[in-house]
Scaffold this motif. Structure first.
Motif, mmCIF file in Angstrom:
data_model
loop_
_atom_site.group_PDB
_atom_site.id
_atom_site.type_symbol
_atom_site.label_atom_id
_atom_site.label_comp_id
_atom_site.label_asym_id
_atom_site.label_seq_id
_atom_site.Cartn_x
_atom_site.Cartn_y
_atom_site.Cartn_z
ATOM 1 N N ALA A 1 0.819 -1.183 -0.004
ATOM 2 C CA ALA A 1 0.070 0.179 -0.082
ATOM 3 C C ALA A 1 0.827 1.232 -0.087
ATOM 4 C CB ALA A 1 -0.743 -0.108 1.138
ATOM 5 N N TYR B 1 0.962 4.101 -3.049
ATOM 6 C CA TYR B 1 0.832 5.295 -2.803
ATOM 7 C C TYR B 1 1.835 6.208 -3.395
ATOM 8 C CZ TYR B 1 0.034 9.659 -0.377
ATOM 9 O OH TYR B 1 -0.164 11.182 -0.193
ATOM 10 N N ARG B 2 3.390 5.750 -3.015
ATOM 11 C CA ARG B 2 4.293 6.342 -3.848
ATOM 12 C C ARG B 2 4.185 6.455 -5.409
ATOM 13 N NH1 ARG B 2 7.969 3.424 -0.653
ATOM 14 N NH2 ARG B 2 7.835 4.234 1.649
ATOM 15 N N TYR C 1 1.566 6.057 -7.228
ATOM 16 C CA TYR C 1 0.513 6.814 -7.594
ATOM 17 C C TYR C 1 0.746 8.448 -7.637
ATOM 18 C CZ TYR C 1 -4.116 8.921 -7.436
ATOM 19 O OH TYR C 1 -5.457 9.755 -7.818
ATOM 20 N N ARG C 2 1.535 8.764 -6.353
ATOM 21 C CA ARG C 2 1.687 10.150 -6.351
ATOM 22 C C ARG C 2 2.469 10.651 -7.370
ATOM 23 N NH1 ARG C 2 4.135 11.497 -0.561
ATOM 24 N NH2 ARG C 2 5.581 12.622 -2.104
#
Length: 200
Positions: free
Chosen positions: A102, A106-107, A109-110
């Motif tokens: 997760a 997230y990294r 996606y950013r």
């Protein structure tokens, strides 16, 4: 020859004599009937004693069978718990992988990486696997031990660290380092937790 047949033959032979109920014949008849009565009483007593011993032996046998069945059921239950207990590290690995994945997703996606969607889909599959394992454990009566926000219970938790936090009462669990599991009152694995300790 059976006892009843012997009695019948004795009575028949006595009655076939010419004058069975004369004075001497009547005394002999009384004596013979008395003898047959004693024999019948002995036979009845023996049969009753044998019946009581047989019933006692059957009760002992049934009690032994009941104990064996109880022991067998307990052994099967214990073996099932051991197999399910062996799955707990697998579940830990899934949990750790989901947390790590997760953060990585997230990294990605950013930074706008297209790999983020692939990783998220893979993580959804891992969550499904984790949920199925938890459902399997729940079917067998195995549940996670409650931790965060609950008071520390030395019969279910192991304190692996302490923190000071004046806003919380002493002994309250603030973090779970490793999840614990219990089957009813039996702890399969103690929960490793961090506990509030404000006093020295």
């Amino acid at each position: 020859m059976s006892h009843k047949r012997h009695v019948w033959e004795t009575v028949s032979s006595f009655l076939s004599q010419q004058n069975p109920l004369s004075g001497d014949g009547l005394a002999r008849l009384e004596k013979e009937v008395s003898k047959l009565g004693r024999e019948q009483y002995k036979a009845n007593t023996l049969a009753q004693s044998q019946l009581e011993r047989l019933e006692a032996a059957l009760q002992t046998l049934q009690a032994g069978l009941d104990r064996q069945e109880t022991a067998r059921q307990e052994a099967v239950h214990k073996a099932r718990l051991e197999v399910l207990k062996a799955l707990l590290p697998v579940l830990d690995g899934l949990e750790a992988g989901l947390k790590s994945g997760a953060l990585h997703a997230y990294r990605l996606y950013r930074h706008g990486s297209p790999e983020a969607a692939t990783l998220i889909a893979w993580l959804d599959g891992q969550r499904l696997l984790r949920d199925r394992l938890l459902a399997l454990l729940a079917q067998e009566g195995i549940r996670p031990i409650p931790t965060v926000g609950h008071p520390f219970d030395p019969y279910r938790h192991v304190a692996v660290g302490t923190v000071q936090d004046p806003s919380r009462p002493d002994g309250q669990i603030v973090a779970e380092e490793r999840r614990g599991y219990a089957a009813g009152d039996q702890v399969l694995r103690y929960a490793e937790v961090v506990v509030v300790k404000n006093k020295d």
